[in-house]
Design an enzyme around this catalytic site. Structure first.
Site, PDB file in Angstrom:
ATOM      1  N   GLU A 186      29.038 -16.130  -8.851  1.00 26.94           N
ATOM      2  CA  GLU A 186      28.480 -16.867  -7.704  1.00 26.94           C
ATOM      3  C   GLU A 186      27.960 -15.903  -6.637  1.00 26.94           C
ATOM      4  O   GLU A 186      26.911 -16.127  -6.033  1.00 26.94           O
ATOM      5  CB  GLU A 186      29.557 -17.799  -7.124  1.00 26.94           C
ATOM      6  CG  GLU A 186      29.900 -18.921  -8.105  1.00 26.94           C
ATOM      7  CD  GLU A 186      31.089 -19.755  -7.658  1.00 26.94           C
ATOM      8  OE1 GLU A 186      32.186 -19.172  -7.459  1.00 26.94           O
ATOM      9  OE2 GLU A 186      30.943 -20.973  -7.497  1.00 26.94           O
ATOM     10  N   GLU A 197      36.243 -21.229 -14.202  1.00 30.00           N
ATOM     11  CA  GLU A 197      37.225 -21.904 -13.345  1.00 30.00           C
ATOM     12  C   GLU A 197      37.906 -23.077 -14.020  1.00 30.00           C
ATOM     13  O   GLU A 197      39.051 -23.412 -13.722  1.00 30.00           O
ATOM     14  CB  GLU A 197      36.552 -22.368 -12.037  1.00 30.00           C
ATOM     15  CG  GLU A 197      36.147 -21.243 -11.096  1.00 30.00           C
ATOM     16  CD  GLU A 197      34.746 -20.701 -11.327  1.00 30.00           C
ATOM     17  OE1 GLU A 197      34.186 -20.934 -12.420  1.00 30.00           O
ATOM     18  OE2 GLU A 197      34.231 -20.043 -10.416  1.00 30.00           O
TER      19      GLU A 197
END
Ligand code: CO8
Length: 255
Positions: A109, A129
């Site tokens: 990210e 995640e």
């Protein structure tokens, strides 16, 4: 210190430096990064940031799981945990991610918050995640989907699988793949090129390209044309075009 910062000419290189935890992104690291870059973002003598890891093994293996693990939902919300990364994303200085090794979760990210990514052949990207019982939380579902499309974003976010640099380049996440030992050199050269141009044109270029992700074609084309027209108010436009016609290198001043 969780970072190392070097300045060479108009290029500032930020090296994430938490080697014992594969550069896991902690709140302290984020705060240090923001505090260090905030004044540099306003410095007219800085033309580009390069963000990289501190070894060929890792860019960043994600948000610091140890730091987050014990927090309650109320604490996460009260702290607005990791909202500070949007300040980094919004810096007006162009940012190039130089990625070697793992860029996972928050690491991927962070790379996507940069304007483009130059990756080594052994780089590994992913949003794992889901394996931790959560989802990407600092832009992964949004930026990845815009960069690689819904299908591949779903594949990565739902399965948590990783992709190598070649696949990441094919998918449009990565701008260039180079040999691992050339990543910093290539990113620094790209940053020096960006930093050498007129600041108003660079800012206009970034904002206009990013506008393409947020608007319809008609509005985007109009925005682009208006910004193009406005750049004729700058000395750099006059200098750039005169230099071309005079067959000499331009001398941009940022005015
Ligand atoms: N956080 C904390 N510590 C980490 C992390 C991490 N993300 N990644 C690695 N470490 C630590 C390990 O615990 C280990 O520490 P120790 O030596 O004390 O056991 C050390 O770094 C070395 O790691 P490994 O032994 O696991 O090294 P391997 O080479 O075996 O594996 C991997 C490397 C594959 C990268 C593996 O470490 C891994 O899978 N790491 C976690 C990747 C991950 O799940 N990342 C996503 C994290 S969550 C996230 O990023 C969400 C962001 C959004 C937050 C937004 C809030 C709003």
């Amino acid at each position: 210190m969780n970072l190392k910062i070097d300045r060479a000419g108009r290029v500032v290189t930020v090296r994430l430096h938490r080697p014992a935890v594969l550069n896991a992104l902690s709140h302290a690291l984020m705060t240090e990064l923001l505090d260090a870059l905030r004044p540099l973002d306003r410095d007219p003598d800085v033309g580009c940031f390069v963000v990289t890891g501190s070894s060929e093994r890792v860019f960043a293996a994600g948000a610091d799981i140890k730091e987050m693990a014990g927090k309650s939902a109320a604490e996460m919300a009260a702290e607005d945990y990791f909202s500070g990364w949007e300040e980094f994303a919004a810096f007006r200085t162009p940012k190039i991610a130089a990625v070697n090794g793992f860029a996972l979760g928050g690491g991927c990210e962070l790379a996507m918050m940069c304007d483009f990514i130059i990756a080594g052949e052994s780089a590994v990207f992913g949003q794992p995640e889901i394996k931790l019982g959560v989802i990407p939380g600092i832009g992964g579902t949004q930026r990845l989907t815009r960069l690689v499309g819904r299908s591949k974003a779903m594949d990565l976010v739902l399965t948590g699988r990783t992709m190598d640099a070649a696949e990441a380049e094919r998918a449009g996440l990565v701008a260039r793949v180079v040999p691992d030992d050339r990543v910093i050199e290539e990113a620094t050269a790209a940053a020096a090129a960006v930093a050498s141009y007129g600041r108003a044109a660079v800012t206009a270029a970034r904002e206009t390209v990013d506008r393409a992700l947020e608007t319809g074609l008609r509005d985007g084309i109009l925005f682009e044309r208006r910004v193009f027209h406005a750049l004729f108010a700058t000395e750099d436009q006059s200098e750039g075009m005169s230099a071309f016609l005079g067959k000499r290198p331009p001398r941009f001043t940022g005015r």
